[in-house]
Scaffold this motif. Sequence first.
Motif, PDB file in Angstrom:
ATOM      1  N   PRO A   1      31.785  49.188  44.731  1.00  0.00           N
ATOM      2  CA  PRO A   1      32.983  48.358  44.838  1.00  0.00           C
ATOM      3  C   PRO A   1      32.607  46.911  45.168  1.00  0.00           C
ATOM      4  N   THR A   2      33.308  45.959  44.579  1.00  0.00           N
ATOM      5  CA  THR A   2      33.069  44.549  44.866  1.00  0.00           C
ATOM      6  C   THR A   2      34.060  44.008  45.889  1.00  0.00           C
ATOM      7  N   GLU A   3      35.063  44.827  46.234  1.00  0.00           N
ATOM      8  CA  GLU A   3      36.016  44.450  47.263  1.00  0.00           C
ATOM      9  C   GLU A   3      36.584  45.696  47.924  1.00  0.00           C
ATOM     10  N   VAL A   4      37.067  45.498  49.131  1.00  0.00           N
ATOM     11  CA  VAL A   4      37.714  46.574  49.896  1.00  0.00           C
ATOM     12  C   VAL A   4      39.017  46.006  50.424  1.00  0.00           C
ATOM     13  N   ASP A   5      40.113  46.685  50.130  1.00  0.00           N
ATOM     14  CA  ASP A   5      41.445  46.205  50.518  1.00  0.00           C
ATOM     15  C   ASP A   5      41.667  44.762  50.069  1.00  0.00           C
ATOM     16  N   GLY A   6      41.112  44.414  48.908  1.00  0.00           N
ATOM     17  CA  GLY A   6      41.272  43.082  48.354  1.00  0.00           C
ATOM     18  C   GLY A   6      40.317  42.039  48.904  1.00  0.00           C
ATOM     19  N   VAL A   7      39.501  42.401  49.890  1.00  0.00           N
ATOM     20  CA  VAL A   7      38.560  41.473  50.510  1.00  0.00           C
ATOM     21  C   VAL A   7      37.213  41.616  49.805  1.00  0.00           C
ATOM     22  N   PRO A   8      36.601  40.505  49.363  1.00  0.00           N
ATOM     23  CA  PRO A   8      35.315  40.590  48.667  1.00  0.00           C
ATOM     24  C   PRO A   8      34.204  41.126  49.567  1.00  0.00           C
ATOM     25  N   VAL A   9      33.276  41.841  48.931  1.00  0.00           N
ATOM     26  CA  VAL A   9      32.169  42.472  49.654  1.00  0.00           C
ATOM     27  C   VAL A   9      30.842  42.007  49.059  1.00  0.00           C
ATOM     28  N   ARG A  10      29.902  41.681  49.931  1.00  0.00           N
ATOM     29  CA  ARG A  10      28.522  41.366  49.549  1.00  0.00           C
ATOM     30  C   ARG A  10      27.629  42.420  50.190  1.00  0.00           C
TER      31      ARG A  10
END
Length: 77
Positions: free
Chosen positions: A58-67
């Motif tokens: 996933p590149t985001e969780v709950d709409g928040v970007p993830v690195r």
Amino acid sequence: MAEPHSHTLDQARAAKPRAQEVFGALAEVVGIGITRVADGYGLKVNLRTPLPTDTVTPTEVDGVPVRLEVVGQPRAQ
């Protein structure tokens, strides 16, 4: 006013438990922090080992970007 695609610090904080669930099911999570992303905030997920190459990440969780970052075994200093 925030950009439509920027996320607040509170949104990033709120997404941390869900990120632990999501990425904890895929790999060993060492820690989850908050990082600046463009004009807002995102999550930085630290992993002990790389994800398998066939893993859909996933590149985001709950709409928040993830690195993601592989940091290995944490050591006391």
